[in-house]
Design a protein around this motif. Sequence first.
Motif, mmCIF file in Angstrom:
data_model
loop_
_atom_site.group_PDB
_atom_site.id
_atom_site.type_symbol
_atom_site.label_atom_id
_atom_site.label_comp_id
_atom_site.label_asym_id
_atom_site.label_seq_id
_atom_site.Cartn_x
_atom_site.Cartn_y
_atom_site.Cartn_z
ATOM 1 N N ILE A 93 -31.657 -2.109 68.463
ATOM 2 C CA ILE A 93 -32.206 -0.253 67.945
ATOM 3 C C ILE A 93 -31.512 0.773 67.849
ATOM 4 C CG2 ILE A 93 -34.151 1.290 69.018
ATOM 5 C CD1 ILE A 93 -35.392 -1.167 68.010
ATOM 6 N N GLY A 94 -30.048 0.218 69.296
ATOM 7 C CA GLY A 94 -29.141 1.122 69.219
ATOM 8 C C GLY A 94 -28.430 1.457 67.427
ATOM 9 N N HIS A 95 -28.534 -0.021 66.911
ATOM 10 C CA HIS A 95 -28.294 0.496 65.369
ATOM 11 C C HIS A 95 -28.432 1.385 64.376
ATOM 12 C CE1 HIS A 95 -26.157 -1.963 61.700
ATOM 13 N NE2 HIS A 95 -26.896 -1.209 60.919
ATOM 14 N N TRP A 96 -30.017 1.964 64.991
ATOM 15 C CA TRP A 96 -29.850 3.061 63.970
ATOM 16 C C TRP A 96 -29.990 4.297 64.791
ATOM 17 C CZ3 TRP A 96 -30.607 -0.340 60.834
ATOM 18 C CH2 TRP A 96 -30.842 -0.984 60.282
ATOM 19 N N ALA A 97 -29.641 4.563 65.588
ATOM 20 C CA ALA A 97 -29.580 5.473 66.784
ATOM 21 C C ALA A 97 -28.219 5.754 65.862
ATOM 22 C CB ALA A 97 -29.424 5.541 68.234
ATOM 23 N N GLU A 98 -26.819 4.619 65.955
ATOM 24 C CA GLU A 98 -25.154 4.816 65.645
ATOM 25 C C GLU A 98 -25.881 5.112 63.966
ATOM 26 O OE1 GLU A 98 -24.050 1.886 68.644
ATOM 27 O OE2 GLU A 98 -24.391 1.193 65.877
ATOM 28 N N GLN A 99 -27.333 5.151 63.233
ATOM 29 C CA GLN A 99 -26.956 5.589 61.810
ATOM 30 C C GLN A 99 -26.983 6.879 61.810
ATOM 31 O OE1 GLN A 99 -29.844 3.583 59.337
ATOM 32 N NE2 GLN A 99 -29.615 4.933 58.122
ATOM 33 N N CYS A 100 -28.247 7.261 62.346
ATOM 34 C CA CYS A 100 -28.494 8.970 63.424
ATOM 35 C C CYS A 100 -27.271 9.556 63.459
ATOM 36 C CB CYS A 100 -30.090 9.288 64.142
ATOM 37 S SG CYS A 100 -31.086 8.499 63.559
ATOM 38 N N ALA A 101 -26.993 9.558 64.402
ATOM 39 C CA ALA A 101 -25.503 9.725 65.060
ATOM 40 C C ALA A 101 -24.580 9.851 64.198
ATOM 41 C CB ALA A 101 -25.182 8.865 66.431
ATOM 42 N N ARG A 102 -24.314 9.510 63.153
ATOM 43 C CA ARG A 102 -23.687 9.091 62.104
ATOM 44 C C ARG A 102 -23.018 10.128 61.465
ATOM 45 N NH1 ARG A 102 -23.272 3.651 62.308
ATOM 46 N NH2 ARG A 102 -24.297 3.665 60.730
ATOM 47 N N ALA A 103 -24.585 10.541 61.333
ATOM 48 C CA ALA A 103 -25.305 11.827 60.149
ATOM 49 C C ALA A 103 -25.200 13.021 61.510
ATOM 50 C CB ALA A 103 -26.659 11.299 59.382
ATOM 51 N N GLY A 104 -24.509 13.193 62.147
ATOM 52 C CA GLY A 104 -24.747 14.065 62.994
ATOM 53 C C GLY A 104 -26.177 14.886 64.017
#
Length: 358
Positions: A125-136
């Motif tokens: 699940i952290g992979h999807w949180a990181e995708q969001c984080a890269r988008a700020g």
Amino acid sequence: MTVPSLTVHPTLLHEVVSTIVQASGSDAREAGLVADHLVAANLAGHDSHGVGMVPSYLEALAVGELHPGVGATVVKDAGAVLTIDGGQGYGQVVAHEAMELAIARARELGVCVTAVRGSHHVGRIGHWAEQCARAGQVSIHLASVVGERYVAPFGGTDGRFGTNPVCLCVPREGQDPVLLDMATSTVALGKTRVAHNAGLPLEPGRALDAGGRPTTDPGVMWTEPHGALTAFGLHKGSGLAVMAELFAGAVTGGLTTHAATTTHEAAIVNNLLSIVLSPEAFEGSAMAEQTDLFLESVAASRPAVPGEPVLLPGQPEVAAREARRDGAPVDATTWAQILDGARAVGVPADVIEGWPTA
């Protein structure tokens, strides 16, 4: 007996996974997204969600319970709320597309609550949180595993729900995000597979055998009759797992785990509820400053063990990526299973011969 392992370069790991997934019926984009995700999990230190999942995926494909070429289908659009059907497509594709939609909507409206139901395994699940984080974007995620009874509730002795992970993430410009990504069980199911394949015991308190007795044998999760994992933090982890099941399974309009839930022969079916927030909709300029001040204060605590600093959420993944940038360990049993899977889906023998053997 401990099983030996080999270290495989990330580029080769990606090639192996993408080759197998394409051979089993996916196009290059789908295979690439699956490989991106699985290899990234290994590099982040989460072997439980890494390339060792390939044999499981091939089993689900073989019985028609994993559907290549199926992406995220929006079945209801209520502005700041999106409901997405995963159609038991690869979760690495479904969740990626769902997060793209959620990020765009959060940028527009300040928030987006996205429900993904009926996807095949969405992985780490952290992979999807990181995708969001890269988008700020700030994000919160709750997931459930439909029909799988891996974890015993507090006070119980047999499995009643899945490992139901919870993940929260705050981005930091120019720095790694603050990322908490955890199963609500004391150990992720995939980590018991890794331990079982490697011939290693679990730590005490992690599992119960089929009779409800404590055990350190990870095989109780992989041989009949099955045992169960325990929830972390006594009643707290069990309660959080129950709420994750309700939020991800019931609130989304998906299924929860109970006697009438369809039992899948091989598939891992997930529901995922994601809340994506745009900092600019709040006080974005203050968020970065207050985040830094707080984390600096936490990190300044006197270490309980000299030489071992306070550990912040997300730092283990950062350390693992540094340690594994030239290769990730894969135990010999898992690697042999992956190569057997490659042969089963028709990867040419000369290609497989070019890959390492344990």
